[in-house]
Design a protein around this motif. Structure first.
Motif, PDB file in Angstrom:
ATOM      1  N   SER A 299      19.498  -4.710  35.048  1.00  0.00           N
ATOM      2  CA  SER A 299      20.448  -5.113  36.087  1.00  0.00           C
ATOM      3  C   SER A 299      19.788  -5.187  37.455  1.00  0.00           C
ATOM      4  O   SER A 299      18.744  -4.569  37.699  1.00  0.00           O
ATOM      5  N   PRO A 301      21.890  -4.860  40.829  1.00  0.00           N
ATOM      6  CA  PRO A 301      23.243  -4.791  41.401  1.00  0.00           C
ATOM      7  C   PRO A 301      23.375  -5.307  42.824  1.00  0.00           C
ATOM      8  O   PRO A 301      24.492  -5.575  43.272  1.00  0.00           O
ATOM      9  N   GLY A 311      25.567  -8.782  42.560  1.00  0.00           N
ATOM     10  CA  GLY A 311      24.921  -8.160  41.416  1.00  0.00           C
ATOM     11  C   GLY A 311      24.750  -9.099  40.246  1.00  0.00           C
ATOM     12  O   GLY A 311      25.414 -10.140  40.140  1.00  0.00           O
ATOM     13  N   GLN A 339      28.600  -5.304  43.023  1.00  0.00           N
ATOM     14  CA  GLN A 339      27.496  -4.615  42.347  1.00  0.00           C
ATOM     15  C   GLN A 339      27.647  -4.654  40.830  1.00  0.00           C
ATOM     16  O   GLN A 339      27.576  -3.638  40.135  1.00  0.00           O
ATOM     17  N   SER A 342      25.909  -2.284  38.061  1.00  0.00           N
ATOM     18  CA  SER A 342      25.754  -0.883  38.485  1.00  0.00           C
ATOM     19  C   SER A 342      25.283  -0.030  37.324  1.00  0.00           C
ATOM     20  O   SER A 342      24.520   0.914  37.489  1.00  0.00           O
TER      21      SER A 342
END
Length: 519
Positions: A299, A301, A311, A339, A342
């Motif tokens: 990821s 974010p 994100g 985000q 996350s």
């Protein structure tokens, strides 16, 4: 976790620095590293307005369910095991995970991190492993490791490494993102091998970030077997890594072998955008396209594409030669500050079609309530992950931060379908920021639209659900169990932290207290 028994009985001081002797190495070597396409919209599978799409398709009602009702089977209503930090500010439970079966006794074990634990050095951090048995987890740790350096924050991230050397015992990986060895806060990660007697006392492998503020080891875990050689591989992130763009972030994978993990990364990628923090959360994605090779998810974010800090998350497929150099799938948050990414992880196979699915959290997503948060699941298939989410839910409460942590729960009710667990660390229900965790069961049609199980912190500021995940099957009853971290729990010491495990079962509960409700 009582420190008098913990360290006197289990641990002579373990030196993480032993793992990092020798010349410093870059976490993402040239020649292996590719870049994250910019914009992420170019990745196959990227969509716009993902949450509107899933809401429209699934008609989800949000975070409105209660604890299991009569006739619902699955997790126990109260913890079957727990331990606490027993030290002011230790934040035991900041990270929690299954350790796999480190001693080969047929019972899964768990690992818990306490990033600010002190034992000679301020905020050096520690990690503890508890062995499973027919009666459940051990009451005191069977293994301990610590950072042995001020502000190393050893244990900020923990997880199973799988069996990286093929000896039949699972190994563990621990991140120390604050570790310094020539560069301030470059970060480090260490792997300890399992054996019939448990984990090794000193690290069997380690690497470091080799760059100021890279925080290598921020997120760690097994990558599965990405090249199909029969040895588990690991994935490690450095989300503040800089290589052309400030704090773009990076992630690296190391292959396993009969002698253990490779000394240099076999694969890596970076964010290619300032402050994207690529690698904030990394995990195995399982095998999303059913080709027999494990895939990974990473990821970013704080990635921007039309919206600041919306994100993104990206999946890379495994193959006989290892992971692909560019993402095979990606999606983004499509909302400023959401985000998305996350937290990320495999969801297991929630619909039983033979393909692994993934779950992504967006802790600051807004849909009626500020920073309520959301989580979405994408199904795997022969062609890879779906373009749109197949399931989603949201926090339905201001600042609940639903999706703060996400992951597979394993199969908690033994119906043959994987279930998922989601943490909402900021949830309030009588106590501010007590936090909550909820589980949704899988089925032939996918995840349930309402919560099948939930629990909460019941203490102001405890942040129950800060970290959640499958614990494996710690008591060998054939049902998966779950583990929840509560890093700011107080019980004699402020923010000592705690962790709790709930056993799965096929039992039918009739106890009906309300746990989760709207405000």
């Amino acid at each position: 976790m009582n420190r008098h028994t913990r360290f006197n009985l289990i641990l002579a001081v373990i030196l993480i620095s032993a793992a990092f002797a020798g010349p410093a190495r870059s976490a993402v070597p040239s020649g292996v590293r590719s870049t994250l396409p910019n914009p992420l919209q170019s990745i196959p599978g990227t969509t716009a307005d993902w949450w509107s799409a899933v809401q429209e398709d699934l008609h989800l009602s949000g975070y409105q369910s209660t604890r299991p009702m009569a006739g619902i089977s699955g997790l126990s209503l109260i913890p079957n095991w727990g331990d606490e930090g027993d030290q002011v500010g230790a934040e035991f439970g900041f990270s929690v995970a299954s350790a796999g079966d480190v001693n080969g006794d047929g019972y899964d074990d768990v690992i818990v991190g306490a990033r600010y634990y002190d034992y000679g050095q301020t905020d050096e951090g520690a990690a503890a492993v508890y062995h499973g048995s027919a009666s459940g987890l051990a009451l005191i740790p069977n293994w301990m490791g610590e950072g042995d350096q001020e502000y190393a924050h050893f244990g900020s991230s923990v997880g199973t490494a799988g069996d990286v050397n093929g000896d039949g015992y699972d190994d563990v990986i621990v991140g120390a993102p604050g570790y310094s060895n020539g560069q301030d806060t470059e970060g480090a990660a260490a792997v300890y091998h399992g054996s019939a007697s448990g984990l090794s006392i000193v690290p069997n492998w380690g690497d470091e970030g080799d760059q100021d503020d890279a925080v290598f080891g921020w997120s760690v875990g097994t990558a599965g077997d990405v090249n199909g050689d029969g040895f588990a591989d690991v994935i490690i992130s450095a989300p503040w890594y800089t290589n052309g763009q400030t704090y773009e972030g990076a992630a690296a994978v190391y292959h396993g072998s009969a002698s253990g993990l490779s000394l240099t990364p076999n694969w890596g990628d970076e964010g290619d955008q300032e402050y994207a923090n690529f690698g904030y959360s990394v995990a195995s994605a399982g095998d999303v396209n059913g080709d027999g090779f494990s895939d990974v998810i990473v990821s970013a974010p704080n990635y921007d594409h039309e919206q600041t800090d919306e994100g993104a998350a990206a999946v890379y497929h495994g193959s006989a030669s290892g992971l692909s150099l560019a993402p095979n799938w990606g999606d983004e948050g499509d909302q400023a500050g959401a985000q998305f990414g996350s937290s990320v992880g495999t969801a297991g196979d929630v619909n039983g079609d033979g393909y692994a699915d993934i779950i992504v959290g967006a802790r600051f997503y807004d849909h009626g309530q500020t920073d309520e948060g959301a989580a979405v699941v994408y199904h795997g298939s022969a062609s890879g992950l779906s373009i749109l989410p197949n399931w989603g839910d949201e926090g339905d409460q201001d600042y609940a931060h639903f999706g703060y942590s996400v992951g597979t729960a394993g199969d908690v009710n033994g119906d043959g379908f994987a279930d998922v667990i989601v943490g909402a660390a900021g949830y309030d229900n009588g106590q501010v920021n007590e936090g909550a965790a909820v589980v949704y069961h899988g089925s032939a049609t996918g995840l349930s639209l309402t919560i099948n199980w939930g629990d909460e912190g019941d203490q102001e500021g405890a942040e129950f659900g800060h970290r959640v995940g499958a614990a494996g099957d710690v008591n060998g009853d054939g049902y998966s169990d779950v583990i929840v971290g509560v890093p700011r729990y107080d019980h004699g010491q402020t923010d000592e932290g705690a962790a709790a495990v709930f056993h799965g079962s096929g039992y039918y509960y009739t106890f009906l207290p309300v746990v989760l409700r709207n405000h």
